[in-house]
Design an enzyme around this catalytic site. Structure first.
Site, PDB file in Angstrom:
ATOM      1  CB  SER A  34     -26.731  20.248  -5.438  1.00  0.00           C
ATOM      2  OG  SER A  34     -26.516  19.748  -6.744  1.00  0.00           O
ATOM      3  CG  ASN A  35     -20.733  19.107  -6.698  1.00  0.00           C
ATOM      4  OD1 ASN A  35     -19.763  19.729  -7.117  1.00  0.00           O
ATOM      5  ND2 ASN A  35     -20.610  17.969  -6.046  1.00  0.00           N
ATOM      6  CG  PHE A  36     -20.524  25.808  -6.752  1.00  0.00           C
ATOM      7  CD1 PHE A  36     -21.004  26.792  -7.586  1.00  0.00           C
ATOM      8  CD2 PHE A  36     -21.076  25.678  -5.489  1.00  0.00           C
ATOM      9  CE1 PHE A  36     -22.012  27.648  -7.186  1.00  0.00           C
ATOM     10  CE2 PHE A  36     -22.082  26.522  -5.071  1.00  0.00           C
ATOM     11  CZ  PHE A  36     -22.551  27.514  -5.920  1.00  0.00           C
ATOM     12  N   GLY A  92     -24.035  27.284  -2.003  1.00  0.00           N
ATOM     13  CA  GLY A  92     -23.738  25.878  -2.198  1.00  0.00           C
ATOM     14  C   GLY A  92     -24.158  25.036  -1.010  1.00  0.00           C
ATOM     15  CB  THR A  97     -26.965  20.480   0.239  1.00  0.00           C
ATOM     16  OG1 THR A  97     -26.067  19.897   1.210  1.00  0.00           O
ATOM     17  CG2 THR A  97     -26.193  20.740  -1.047  1.00  0.00           C
ATOM     18  CG  ASP A 140     -21.230  33.810  14.746  1.00  0.00           C
ATOM     19  OD1 ASP A 140     -21.431  32.612  15.038  1.00  0.00           O
ATOM     20  OD2 ASP A 140     -20.183  34.427  15.034  1.00  0.00           O
ATOM     21  N   GLY A 154     -26.971  16.755  -1.544  1.00  0.00           N
ATOM     22  CA  GLY A 154     -27.704  17.555  -2.518  1.00  0.00           C
ATOM     23  C   GLY A 154     -27.399  17.132  -3.933  1.00  0.00           C
ATOM     24  CB  THR A 155     -24.247  16.029  -5.569  1.00  0.00           C
ATOM     25  OG1 THR A 155     -23.575  17.260  -5.284  1.00  0.00           O
ATOM     26  CG2 THR A 155     -23.820  15.523  -6.941  1.00  0.00           C
ATOM     27  CG  HIS A 176     -20.466  13.463   0.590  1.00  0.00           C
ATOM     28  ND1 HIS A 176     -21.405  12.843  -0.205  1.00  0.00           N
ATOM     29  CD2 HIS A 176     -20.047  14.547  -0.090  1.00  0.00           C
ATOM     30  CE1 HIS A 176     -21.558  13.537  -1.319  1.00  0.00           C
ATOM     31  NE2 HIS A 176     -20.745  14.576  -1.271  1.00  0.00           N
ATOM     32  CE  LYS A 201     -23.433  16.188   1.589  1.00  0.00           C
ATOM     33  NZ  LYS A 201     -23.517  17.652   1.564  1.00  0.00           N
TER      34      LYS A 201
END
Length: 238
Positions: free
Chosen positions: A97-99, A71, A73, A32, A141-142, A131, A135
């Site tokens: 965009s991707n860890f 992270g 996107t 929130d 984002g990747t 995905h 999503k």
């Protein structure tokens, strides 16, 4: 470290699990509006919220002297604004965009391949990403990061979704299927042959593990804006 988790969906819960396994204290969790009194208890926050909340979450952390690893996107139209907030507040901010470690290696392969293929007119590049159904943003984002890398190394000017028959842009096909954590494919196609590289995520744990590693890493850094390339010290071949 004392960690805040912003966004308590499936990714946030996986981040919590891995952070606890690595003996970190979870001092604040929310999906929130941020309570700054609670947020200030944290050294660093990890944000896996929603596009509409990402910038506000990042700015709140920076304005309250909490390092932020994001992270989320779908909000990158405000990325430069977030960078300016980080600079003005002398904060620490890392966006990816991707860890996933594997995806970040994939990024380096993608960039190197784009350099190799630049100027070879016989090949057209195409991209596909798949995905899970939850999503919200498409393309991922990747996928956008992969396309931007190719654009930087080639004569392509932009990307489009859904794909269009346009020689100056990279078509990205985005699909949503149940149970798919993240699949990305980059294909160079000609009349003679096809060259393709791809990455397939098997679970959310790779993304969450990378985010926790990034949070541990950023606390040791000076103020500034960082990426996973900095965390993993990845360098493309020259």
């Amino acid at each position: 470290m004392k960690l805040a988790i912003l966004g308590y969906g499936k990714m946030g819960k996986t981040v919590e699990e891995i952070a606890q396994l690595r003996n970190h204290d979870i001092v604040y969790i929310t999906s929130d509006e941020i309570d700054t009194t609670e947020l200030k208890k944290a050294d660093v926050a990890i944000d896996f919220s929603i596009p509409e909340a990402a910038f506000t979450n990042i700015a709140s952390c920076l304005e309250n002297n909490v390092a932020i690893v994001s992270g989320t996107t779908g909000w990158l139209n405000q990325y430069e604004e977030a960078v300016e907030v980080c600079k003005s507040e002398s904060g620490r901010f890392l966006y990816a965009s991707n860890f996933s470690v594997g995806v970040n290696i994939f990024f380096e392969l993608n960039s190197y391949l784009a350099k190799m293929m630049s100027g070879i007119e016989e090949y057209n590049v195409q991209m596909k990403e798949i995905h899970h159904l939850e999503k919200k943003d498409a393309p991922s984002g990747t996928a956008i990061s992969l396309a931007d890398q190719i654009i930087q190394e080639s004569d392509y000017q932009t990307w489009n979704h859904p794909p269009q028959n346009d020689k100056t842009s990279i078509g990205i096909d985005a699909e949503r299927k149940a149970g798919v954590f993240g699949f990305h494919d980059v294909t160079y196609d000609s009349e003679i042959d096809t060259i393709s590289i791809s990455h397939n995520a098997k679970s959310r744990k790779g993304f969450a593990h990378g985010a926790v590693i990034a949070a541990e890493w950023i606390l040791k850094q000076n103020t500034g804006v960082y990426s996973m390339k900095d965390v993993l010290q990845l360098n493309s071949p020259t």
